[in-house]
Design an enzyme around this catalytic site. Structure first.
Site, short mmCIF file in Angstrom:
data_model
loop_
_atom_site.label_atom_id
_atom_site.label_comp_id
_atom_site.label_asym_id
_atom_site.label_seq_id
_atom_site.Cartn_x
_atom_site.Cartn_y
_atom_site.Cartn_z
N ASP A 180 60.58 19.61 26.69
CA ASP A 180 59.31 18.90 26.65
C ASP A 180 58.98 18.65 25.18
O ASP A 180 58.69 19.59 24.43
CB ASP A 180 58.24 19.77 27.33
CG ASP A 180 56.87 19.12 27.26
OD1 ASP A 180 56.74 18.04 26.63
OD2 ASP A 180 55.92 19.69 27.83
N GLY A 181 59.01 17.39 24.81
CA GLY A 181 58.81 17.03 23.39
C GLY A 181 57.45 17.44 22.86
O GLY A 181 57.30 17.64 21.65
N CYS A 199 56.58 0.15 24.24
CA CYS A 199 56.86 -1.23 24.67
C CYS A 199 55.69 -1.74 25.50
O CYS A 199 55.87 -2.36 26.54
CB CYS A 199 58.20 -1.33 25.40
SG CYS A 199 58.38 -0.20 26.76
N ASP A 233 59.46 7.54 20.40
CA ASP A 233 59.46 6.33 21.23
C ASP A 233 58.94 6.74 22.62
O ASP A 233 59.72 7.07 23.51
CB ASP A 233 60.89 5.78 21.31
CG ASP A 233 60.97 4.45 22.02
OD1 ASP A 233 60.04 3.65 21.89
OD2 ASP A 233 61.97 4.22 22.73
N GLY A 271 68.84 5.80 25.62
CA GLY A 271 69.67 5.97 24.42
C GLY A 271 69.91 4.74 23.57
O GLY A 271 70.70 4.80 22.63
N GLY A 272 69.23 3.64 23.84
CA GLY A 272 69.45 2.43 23.03
C GLY A 272 69.18 2.68 21.55
O GLY A 272 69.99 2.31 20.69
N LYS A 273 68.05 3.33 21.28
CA LYS A 273 67.69 3.55 19.86
C LYS A 273 68.56 4.64 19.25
O LYS A 273 68.86 4.59 18.06
CB LYS A 273 66.20 3.85 19.73
CG LYS A 273 65.34 2.68 20.16
CD LYS A 273 63.88 2.87 19.93
CE LYS A 273 63.10 1.76 20.59
NZ LYS A 273 63.12 1.83 22.07
N ARG A 278 67.54 11.68 33.07
CA ARG A 278 67.66 10.64 32.04
C ARG A 278 68.51 11.11 30.86
O ARG A 278 69.20 10.32 30.21
CB ARG A 278 66.27 10.17 31.58
CG ARG A 278 65.60 9.28 32.63
CD ARG A 278 64.19 8.91 32.27
NE ARG A 278 64.07 8.03 31.12
CZ ARG A 278 64.07 6.70 31.16
NH1 ARG A 278 64.20 6.09 32.32
NH2 ARG A 278 63.93 5.98 30.07
N ASP A 322 65.20 14.42 25.40
CA ASP A 322 64.39 13.74 26.41
C ASP A 322 64.06 14.78 27.47
O ASP A 322 64.94 15.52 27.91
CB ASP A 322 65.15 12.56 27.04
CG ASP A 322 64.21 11.62 27.77
OD1 ASP A 322 63.89 10.54 27.23
OD2 ASP A 322 63.75 11.99 28.88
C1 SAM Z 1 60.41 4.58 26.28
S1 SAM Z 1 61.46 5.77 26.95
C2 SAM Z 1 62.55 6.08 25.60
C3 SAM Z 1 63.55 4.99 25.41
C4 SAM Z 1 64.63 5.38 24.41
N1 SAM Z 1 64.10 5.76 23.13
C5 SAM Z 1 65.62 4.27 24.22
O1 SAM Z 1 65.57 3.55 23.21
O2 SAM Z 1 66.47 4.09 25.08
C6 SAM Z 1 60.47 7.20 26.95
C7 SAM Z 1 61.22 8.45 27.34
O3 SAM Z 1 60.32 9.55 27.16
C8 SAM Z 1 60.72 10.57 28.03
N2 SAM Z 1 59.64 11.55 28.12
C9 SAM Z 1 58.53 11.53 28.88
N3 SAM Z 1 57.79 12.63 28.64
C10 SAM Z 1 58.42 13.33 27.69
C11 SAM Z 1 58.17 14.56 27.03
N4 SAM Z 1 57.08 15.28 27.31
N5 SAM Z 1 59.04 15.00 26.12
C12 SAM Z 1 60.16 14.28 25.83
N6 SAM Z 1 60.46 13.12 26.43
C13 SAM Z 1 59.61 12.65 27.34
C14 SAM Z 1 61.02 9.82 29.32
O4 SAM Z 1 61.87 10.57 30.15
C15 SAM Z 1 61.66 8.53 28.79
O5 SAM Z 1 63.05 8.62 28.85
#
Ligand code: SAM
Length: 396
Positions: free
Chosen positions: A249-250, A322, A267, A197-199, A221, A216
Protein backbone atom coordinates in the site's frame (compact mmCIF):
# COMPACT_ATOMS: atom_id res chain seq x y z
CA UNK A 1 -64.29 35.05 -2.43
CA UNK A 2 -64.20 32.62 0.51
CA UNK A 3 -66.20 30.06 -1.52
CA UNK A 4 -63.77 30.34 -4.43
CA UNK A 5 -60.81 29.63 -2.11
CA UNK A 6 -62.55 26.56 -0.66
CA UNK A 7 -63.28 25.27 -4.18
CA UNK A 8 -59.63 25.66 -5.13
CA UNK A 9 -58.49 23.76 -2.01
CA UNK A 10 -60.93 20.95 -2.77
CA UNK A 11 -59.66 20.73 -6.32
CA UNK A 12 -56.05 20.40 -5.14
CA UNK A 13 -57.04 17.65 -2.68
CA UNK A 14 -58.94 15.82 -5.43
CA UNK A 15 -56.00 15.93 -7.77
CA UNK A 16 -53.77 14.57 -4.98
CA UNK A 17 -56.29 11.85 -4.20
CA UNK A 18 -56.40 10.72 -7.82
CA UNK A 19 -53.40 8.54 -7.03
CA UNK A 20 -55.78 6.41 -4.98
CA UNK A 21 -57.33 5.24 -8.24
CA UNK A 22 -54.01 3.65 -9.31
CA UNK A 23 -53.95 0.12 -7.93
CA UNK A 24 -51.15 -0.21 -5.34
CA UNK A 25 -49.46 -2.94 -7.36
CA UNK A 26 -48.96 -0.50 -10.25
CA UNK A 27 -47.59 2.28 -8.10
CA UNK A 28 -43.81 2.47 -8.19
CA UNK A 29 -41.27 4.74 -6.63
CA UNK A 30 -38.80 5.56 -9.37
CA UNK A 31 -35.70 4.87 -7.34
CA UNK A 32 -36.98 1.45 -6.16
CA UNK A 33 -38.19 0.22 -9.50
CA UNK A 34 -36.12 -2.82 -10.37
CA UNK A 35 -37.59 -2.73 -13.86
CA UNK A 36 -36.23 0.75 -14.65
CA UNK A 37 -33.32 0.48 -17.06
CA UNK A 38 -30.03 1.12 -15.23
CA UNK A 39 -27.98 4.00 -16.58
CA UNK A 40 -24.71 2.72 -17.97
CA UNK A 41 -21.65 3.90 -16.04
CA UNK A 42 -20.40 5.73 -19.14
CA UNK A 43 -23.57 7.90 -19.15
CA UNK A 44 -23.19 8.61 -15.43
CA UNK A 45 -19.58 9.62 -16.05
CA UNK A 46 -20.56 11.94 -18.89
CA UNK A 47 -23.31 13.56 -16.81
CA UNK A 48 -20.85 14.09 -13.98
CA UNK A 49 -18.22 15.59 -16.29
CA UNK A 50 -20.79 17.84 -18.02
CA UNK A 51 -21.80 19.19 -14.63
CA UNK A 52 -18.26 19.78 -13.32
CA UNK A 53 -16.08 20.45 -16.36
CA UNK A 54 -18.38 22.93 -18.10
CA UNK A 55 -17.74 25.21 -15.12
CA UNK A 56 -14.08 24.33 -14.65
CA UNK A 57 -13.02 24.37 -18.31
CA UNK A 58 -15.60 26.80 -19.69
CA UNK A 59 -15.59 27.08 -23.47
CA UNK A 60 -12.85 24.44 -23.80
CA UNK A 61 -15.16 21.70 -22.50
CA UNK A 62 -17.33 21.03 -25.62
CA UNK A 63 -14.32 20.30 -27.84
CA UNK A 64 -12.56 18.27 -25.13
CA UNK A 65 -15.81 16.31 -24.66
CA UNK A 66 -15.99 15.45 -28.37
CA UNK A 67 -12.35 14.35 -28.36
CA UNK A 68 -12.83 12.22 -25.23
CA UNK A 69 -15.67 10.40 -26.96
CA UNK A 70 -13.66 9.91 -30.17
CA UNK A 71 -10.95 7.42 -30.98
CA UNK A 72 -7.82 8.10 -28.98
CA UNK A 73 -4.34 8.24 -30.44
CA UNK A 74 -1.43 6.11 -29.34
CA UNK A 75 2.28 6.60 -29.22
CA UNK A 76 4.84 3.82 -29.65
CA UNK A 77 7.38 3.91 -26.83
CA UNK A 78 10.51 2.61 -28.53
CA UNK A 79 12.16 -0.27 -26.67
CA UNK A 80 15.93 0.23 -26.54
CA UNK A 81 16.34 -3.34 -25.27
CA UNK A 82 14.87 -4.91 -28.42
CA UNK A 83 17.06 -5.99 -31.31
CA UNK A 84 14.38 -5.38 -33.95
CA UNK A 85 15.10 -2.49 -36.32
CA UNK A 86 11.77 -1.03 -35.26
CA UNK A 87 12.68 2.63 -35.37
CA UNK A 88 13.39 2.65 -39.12
CA UNK A 89 10.23 0.62 -39.79
CA UNK A 90 8.06 3.02 -37.83
CA UNK A 91 9.63 6.06 -39.45
CA UNK A 92 9.02 4.48 -42.88
CA UNK A 93 5.31 4.32 -41.95
CA UNK A 94 5.30 8.09 -41.39
CA UNK A 95 5.80 8.26 -37.61
CA UNK A 96 8.25 10.57 -35.87
CA UNK A 97 9.78 10.66 -32.43
CA UNK A 98 7.96 13.59 -30.83
CA UNK A 99 10.59 13.95 -28.10
CA UNK A 100 13.49 14.78 -30.39
CA UNK A 101 11.23 16.71 -32.76
CA UNK A 102 10.78 19.83 -30.66
CA UNK A 103 11.00 22.36 -33.51
CA UNK A 104 9.19 25.48 -32.41
CA UNK A 105 7.18 26.23 -35.53
CA UNK A 106 3.58 25.36 -34.84
CA UNK A 107 0.73 24.31 -37.10
CA UNK A 108 -1.47 27.26 -38.15
CA UNK A 109 -4.27 26.32 -35.72
CA UNK A 110 -1.73 25.91 -32.94
CA UNK A 111 -0.35 29.38 -33.43
CA UNK A 112 -3.78 30.72 -32.56
CA UNK A 113 -4.04 28.53 -29.45
CA UNK A 114 -0.54 29.45 -28.34
CA UNK A 115 -1.14 33.15 -28.80
CA UNK A 116 -4.43 32.87 -26.97
CA UNK A 117 -2.78 31.19 -24.03
CA UNK A 118 0.11 33.64 -24.09
CA UNK A 119 -2.34 36.46 -23.60
CA UNK A 120 -3.67 34.88 -20.44
CA UNK A 121 -0.82 33.25 -18.66
CA UNK A 122 2.46 32.88 -20.49
CA UNK A 123 4.06 36.06 -21.66
CA UNK A 124 6.37 35.81 -24.67
CA UNK A 125 9.27 37.04 -22.54
CA UNK A 126 8.61 34.22 -20.01
CA UNK A 127 8.86 31.63 -22.76
CA UNK A 128 12.09 33.06 -24.10
CA UNK A 129 13.49 33.04 -20.56
CA UNK A 130 12.56 29.42 -20.08
CA UNK A 131 14.10 28.41 -23.36
CA UNK A 132 17.46 29.36 -21.89
CA UNK A 133 16.98 26.66 -19.26
CA UNK A 134 14.75 23.98 -20.76
CA UNK A 135 14.14 20.68 -18.99
CA UNK A 136 16.85 18.09 -19.39
CA UNK A 137 15.30 15.38 -21.53
CA UNK A 138 16.73 11.89 -21.55
CA UNK A 139 18.17 11.33 -25.05
CA UNK A 140 17.23 7.64 -24.78
CA UNK A 141 13.46 7.90 -24.47
CA UNK A 142 11.83 7.80 -27.88
CA UNK A 143 8.12 7.84 -28.50
CA UNK A 144 6.79 7.76 -32.05
CA UNK A 145 3.50 9.27 -33.12
CA UNK A 146 1.67 9.73 -36.40
CA UNK A 147 1.31 13.38 -37.50
CA UNK A 148 -1.53 15.61 -36.30
CA UNK A 149 -4.86 14.59 -37.74
CA UNK A 150 -3.51 11.22 -38.90
CA UNK A 151 -5.36 8.48 -37.06
CA UNK A 152 -3.46 5.51 -38.51
CA UNK A 153 -3.20 2.73 -35.97
CA UNK A 154 0.06 1.07 -35.02
CA UNK A 155 0.50 -2.59 -35.89
CA UNK A 156 1.16 -4.87 -32.92
CA UNK A 157 4.86 -4.92 -32.01
CA UNK A 158 6.86 -7.99 -33.04
CA UNK A 159 9.22 -9.94 -30.78
CA UNK A 160 12.93 -10.00 -31.61
CA UNK A 161 15.06 -13.16 -31.46
CA UNK A 162 15.06 -12.97 -27.64
CA UNK A 163 11.29 -12.52 -27.47
CA UNK A 164 11.50 -8.81 -26.60
CA UNK A 165 8.96 -6.52 -28.23
CA UNK A 166 10.08 -3.51 -30.26
CA UNK A 167 7.66 -0.94 -28.82
CA UNK A 168 4.97 -0.44 -26.19
CA UNK A 169 1.73 1.27 -27.22
CA UNK A 170 0.51 3.90 -24.79
CA UNK A 171 -0.98 7.38 -24.66
CA UNK A 172 2.01 9.41 -25.88
CA UNK A 173 1.20 12.11 -23.30
CA UNK A 174 1.88 9.54 -20.55
CA UNK A 175 5.56 9.79 -21.41
CA UNK A 176 5.61 13.47 -20.37
CA UNK A 177 5.52 12.82 -16.59
CA UNK A 178 8.56 10.56 -17.01
CA UNK A 179 10.38 13.18 -19.08
CA UNK A 180 9.46 15.85 -16.55
CA UNK A 181 10.82 13.70 -13.71
CA UNK A 182 14.23 14.27 -15.27
CA UNK A 183 16.08 11.17 -14.06
CA UNK A 184 19.86 11.63 -13.93
CA UNK A 185 22.70 9.12 -14.00
CA UNK A 186 22.76 6.89 -10.91
CA UNK A 187 19.51 8.17 -9.40
CA UNK A 188 17.45 6.00 -7.11
CA UNK A 189 13.85 6.14 -8.29
CA UNK A 190 10.54 5.06 -6.79
CA UNK A 191 7.52 4.39 -9.03
CA UNK A 192 4.84 4.26 -6.32
CA UNK A 193 1.74 3.27 -8.37
CA UNK A 194 3.34 1.51 -11.29
CA UNK A 195 1.01 -1.05 -12.87
CA UNK A 196 0.50 -1.91 -15.67
CA UNK A 197 3.95 -0.42 -16.24
CA UNK A 198 3.97 2.02 -19.17
CA UNK A 199 5.81 4.69 -17.22
CA UNK A 200 8.10 2.12 -15.59
CA UNK A 201 9.14 1.03 -19.09
CA UNK A 202 9.76 4.66 -20.06
CA UNK A 203 11.84 5.14 -16.90
CA UNK A 204 13.91 2.06 -17.78
CA UNK A 205 14.52 3.43 -21.29
CA UNK A 206 16.57 6.27 -19.76
CA UNK A 207 19.22 3.62 -18.94
CA UNK A 208 20.59 5.87 -16.26
CA UNK A 209 18.75 4.70 -13.14
CA UNK A 210 20.95 3.44 -10.31
CA UNK A 211 18.15 1.73 -8.38
CA UNK A 212 14.48 1.40 -9.33
CA UNK A 213 11.74 0.49 -6.90
CA UNK A 214 8.48 -0.39 -8.64
CA UNK A 215 5.33 -0.73 -6.56
CA UNK A 216 1.58 -1.20 -6.97
CA UNK A 217 -0.82 -2.18 -4.19
CA UNK A 218 -2.83 -4.47 -6.47
CA UNK A 219 -1.32 -7.95 -6.58
CA UNK A 220 -3.04 -8.84 -9.87
CA UNK A 221 -1.91 -5.61 -11.49
CA UNK A 222 1.64 -6.16 -10.20
CA UNK A 223 1.58 -9.57 -11.92
CA UNK A 224 0.51 -7.83 -15.11
CA UNK A 225 3.34 -5.35 -14.66
CA UNK A 226 5.82 -8.25 -14.31
CA UNK A 227 4.45 -9.75 -17.55
CA UNK A 228 4.89 -6.40 -19.32
CA UNK A 229 8.45 -6.07 -18.06
CA UNK A 230 9.28 -9.64 -19.16
CA UNK A 231 8.10 -8.79 -22.69
CA UNK A 232 10.28 -5.69 -22.95
CA UNK A 233 13.25 -5.94 -20.64
CA UNK A 234 16.13 -8.48 -20.67
CA UNK A 235 15.95 -11.17 -17.97
CA UNK A 236 19.22 -10.15 -16.33
CA UNK A 237 17.84 -6.67 -15.68
CA UNK A 238 14.72 -8.10 -14.05
CA UNK A 239 16.71 -10.29 -11.70
CA UNK A 240 19.24 -7.54 -11.01
CA UNK A 241 19.22 -6.23 -7.46
CA UNK A 242 18.99 -2.73 -8.93
CA UNK A 243 15.30 -3.43 -9.64
CA UNK A 244 12.86 -4.16 -6.86
CA UNK A 245 9.16 -4.92 -7.43
CA UNK A 246 6.61 -4.84 -4.60
CA UNK A 247 2.85 -4.88 -3.96
CA UNK A 248 2.52 -2.62 -0.94
CA UNK A 249 0.00 0.00 0.00
CA UNK A 250 1.79 3.10 -1.26
CA UNK A 251 0.13 5.33 1.34
CA UNK A 252 2.27 3.61 3.98
CA UNK A 253 5.54 3.92 2.07
CA UNK A 254 6.82 6.92 3.98
CA UNK A 255 6.51 5.00 7.27
CA UNK A 256 8.79 2.24 5.99
CA UNK A 257 11.33 4.11 3.92
CA UNK A 258 11.62 7.88 4.09
CA UNK A 259 14.14 10.49 2.87
CA UNK A 260 15.55 7.98 0.37
CA UNK A 261 14.82 8.49 -3.32
CA UNK A 262 16.21 11.09 -5.75
CA UNK A 263 13.07 10.86 -7.86
CA UNK A 264 9.56 9.67 -7.03
CA UNK A 265 6.77 9.15 -9.54
CA UNK A 266 3.29 9.29 -8.00
CA UNK A 267 0.95 8.32 -10.84
CA UNK A 268 -2.21 7.95 -8.80
CA UNK A 269 -5.49 6.11 -9.42
CA UNK A 270 -8.08 8.63 -10.64
CA UNK A 271 -11.39 8.83 -12.49
CA UNK A 272 -9.53 7.89 -15.72
CA UNK A 273 -11.80 10.27 -17.64
CA UNK A 274 -11.34 8.85 -21.12
CA UNK A 275 -11.92 5.28 -19.99
CA UNK A 276 -14.92 6.36 -17.89
CA UNK A 277 -16.82 7.87 -20.83
CA UNK A 278 -16.08 5.06 -23.27
CA UNK A 279 -15.94 1.71 -21.41
CA UNK A 280 -18.63 0.33 -19.12
CA UNK A 281 -16.36 -2.46 -17.89
CA UNK A 282 -14.39 -1.70 -14.75
CA UNK A 283 -15.86 1.81 -14.70
CA UNK A 284 -15.33 3.91 -11.55
CA UNK A 285 -18.70 5.61 -12.18
CA UNK A 286 -20.65 2.35 -11.78
CA UNK A 287 -23.01 2.63 -8.78
CA UNK A 288 -21.16 -0.10 -6.90
CA UNK A 289 -17.96 1.98 -6.96
CA UNK A 290 -19.42 5.31 -5.83
CA UNK A 291 -17.69 5.14 -2.44
CA UNK A 292 -14.36 4.28 -4.02
CA UNK A 293 -14.73 7.19 -6.45
CA UNK A 294 -15.57 9.67 -3.70
CA UNK A 295 -12.55 8.55 -1.68
CA UNK A 296 -10.15 9.12 -4.60
CA UNK A 297 -8.97 12.65 -3.67
CA UNK A 298 -8.13 11.49 -0.13
CA UNK A 299 -6.25 8.43 -1.46
CA UNK A 300 -4.41 10.62 -3.97
CA UNK A 301 -3.43 13.03 -1.21
CA UNK A 302 -2.14 10.20 0.99
CA UNK A 303 -0.16 8.71 -1.90
CA UNK A 304 1.40 12.06 -2.78
CA UNK A 305 2.32 12.71 0.86
CA UNK A 306 3.88 9.24 1.07
CA UNK A 307 5.84 9.95 -2.13
CA UNK A 308 7.03 13.28 -0.70
CA UNK A 309 8.22 11.54 2.47
CA UNK A 310 9.97 8.85 0.44
CA UNK A 311 12.00 11.45 -1.51
CA UNK A 312 15.30 12.66 -0.09
CA UNK A 313 15.84 16.35 0.67
CA UNK A 314 16.65 17.90 -2.71
CA UNK A 315 14.79 15.05 -4.38
CA UNK A 316 11.94 15.61 -6.82
CA UNK A 317 8.42 14.22 -6.91
CA UNK A 318 6.19 14.08 -9.96
CA UNK A 319 2.45 13.85 -9.33
CA UNK A 320 0.35 12.75 -12.31
CA UNK A 321 -3.20 11.71 -13.19
CA UNK A 322 -5.24 11.04 -16.30
CA UNK A 323 -8.19 13.18 -15.26
CA UNK A 324 -9.16 16.79 -15.98
CA UNK A 325 -10.55 17.18 -12.46
CA UNK A 326 -9.21 20.14 -10.51
CA UNK A 327 -10.18 18.38 -7.28
CA UNK A 328 -7.97 15.42 -8.14
CA UNK A 329 -5.20 17.55 -9.62
CA UNK A 330 -4.38 21.02 -8.34
CA UNK A 331 -6.32 20.70 -5.07
CA UNK A 332 -4.49 17.50 -4.12
CA UNK A 333 -1.12 19.13 -4.79
CA UNK A 334 -2.04 22.25 -2.81
CA UNK A 335 -3.18 20.23 0.19
CA UNK A 336 -0.08 18.02 0.03
CA UNK A 337 2.23 21.06 0.04
CA UNK A 338 0.40 22.41 3.09
CA UNK A 339 0.23 19.12 5.02
CA UNK A 340 3.84 18.13 4.26
CA UNK A 341 4.94 21.34 5.99
CA UNK A 342 2.35 21.17 8.80
CA UNK A 343 2.70 17.50 9.71
CA UNK A 344 6.22 16.59 8.65
CA UNK A 345 8.09 19.90 8.51
CA UNK A 346 8.90 19.25 4.83
CA UNK A 347 9.18 22.39 2.70
CA UNK A 348 8.44 22.00 -0.99
CA UNK A 349 8.98 24.09 -4.08
CA UNK A 350 6.83 23.78 -7.19
CA UNK A 351 9.06 23.18 -10.20
CA UNK A 352 7.96 25.12 -13.25
CA UNK A 353 7.03 22.79 -16.11
CA UNK A 354 6.18 25.57 -18.58
CA UNK A 355 8.98 24.50 -20.95
CA UNK A 356 6.97 21.33 -21.66
CA UNK A 357 4.01 22.99 -23.42
CA UNK A 358 6.44 25.08 -25.38
CA UNK A 359 8.65 22.18 -26.43
CA UNK A 360 5.82 19.84 -27.33
CA UNK A 361 3.20 22.18 -28.74
CA UNK A 362 3.53 20.50 -32.13
CA UNK A 363 2.31 17.23 -30.67
CA UNK A 364 -0.07 18.02 -27.80
CA UNK A 365 -2.66 20.56 -26.77
CA UNK A 366 -2.05 21.93 -23.29
CA UNK A 367 -4.58 23.57 -21.03
CA UNK A 368 -3.97 27.33 -20.89
CA UNK A 369 -3.48 29.21 -17.63
CA UNK A 370 -3.33 26.44 -15.03
CA UNK A 371 -2.11 27.99 -11.82
CA UNK A 372 -0.33 24.78 -10.79
CA UNK A 373 1.19 22.10 -13.04
CA UNK A 374 0.57 21.40 -16.71
CA UNK A 375 -2.13 19.37 -18.44
CA UNK A 376 -2.46 17.80 -21.88
CA UNK A 377 -6.05 18.15 -23.02
CA UNK A 378 -7.68 15.91 -25.64
CA UNK A 379 -8.16 17.51 -29.06
CA UNK A 380 -9.59 15.91 -32.20
CA UNK A 381 -6.44 16.59 -34.21
CA UNK A 382 -4.13 15.34 -31.44
CA UNK A 383 -6.29 13.05 -29.38
CA UNK A 384 -3.97 12.33 -26.44
CA UNK A 385 -4.58 12.80 -22.73
CA UNK A 386 -5.91 14.01 -20.46
CA UNK A 387 -2.66 13.91 -18.51
CA UNK A 388 -2.05 16.25 -15.60
CA UNK A 389 1.39 16.62 -14.02
CA UNK A 390 2.92 18.73 -11.32
CA UNK A 391 6.50 18.56 -10.07
CA UNK A 392 7.65 19.31 -6.53
CA UNK A 393 11.16 19.64 -5.13
CA UNK A 394 11.90 18.86 -1.50
CA UNK A 395 13.76 21.73 0.08
CA UNK A 396 14.06 20.06 3.49
C1 SAM B 1 -2.99 5.29 -13.02
S1 SAM B 1 -2.62 3.69 -12.52
C2 SAM B 1 -0.86 3.65 -12.73
C3 SAM B 1 -0.46 3.53 -14.16
C4 SAM B 1 1.03 3.25 -14.31
N1 SAM B 1 1.85 4.24 -13.66
C5 SAM B 1 1.42 3.14 -15.75
O1 SAM B 1 2.00 4.09 -16.31
O2 SAM B 1 1.16 2.11 -16.35
C6 SAM B 1 -2.78 3.78 -10.79
C7 SAM B 1 -2.33 2.52 -10.08
O3 SAM B 1 -2.38 2.79 -8.67
C8 SAM B 1 -2.58 1.58 -8.01
N2 SAM B 1 -2.97 1.87 -6.64
C9 SAM B 1 -4.19 2.16 -6.14
N3 SAM B 1 -4.11 2.36 -4.82
C10 SAM B 1 -2.82 2.23 -4.47
C11 SAM B 1 -2.11 2.31 -3.25
N4 SAM B 1 -2.73 2.58 -2.11
N5 SAM B 1 -0.79 2.09 -3.26
C12 SAM B 1 -0.14 1.81 -4.42
N6 SAM B 1 -0.76 1.70 -5.60
C13 SAM B 1 -2.08 1.91 -5.63
C14 SAM B 1 -3.63 0.89 -8.86
O4 SAM B 1 -3.61 -0.50 -8.66
C15 SAM B 1 -3.21 1.30 -10.28
O5 SAM B 1 -2.47 0.29 -10.88
Amino acid sequence: MMALLLDARLLVRKVKDLSCFTPRRHRVKGKWAATLAKQPATSLALQHFDATYSGQLGELWPSIRVALLSEKKYGALFNNFSHESTLAQLEAQGCRDFISDTGTEAQPSEVAVEEESNCVSIKKSDIDGQLLSPLQLSPHIKCLVFPRGDITRFKPARPDMYGLLGYYLMDAASVLPVLALDVQEGHSVLDLCAAPGGKTLALLQTQSIGFLCVNDSSVSRTLRLRRVLRSFVPKQLLTDEKLHISSLDGTKWGEVESNTFDRVLVDVPCTTDRHSVTEDDNNIFSKSRTGERRRLPQLQLELLLAGIEAACPGGEILYSTCTLSQIQNQSVVEQAIFLAQENHGIRLQVVDLKPLPHMFRKTFHFAPNLHLGEMVIPHLAANFGPIYMCKLRRLS
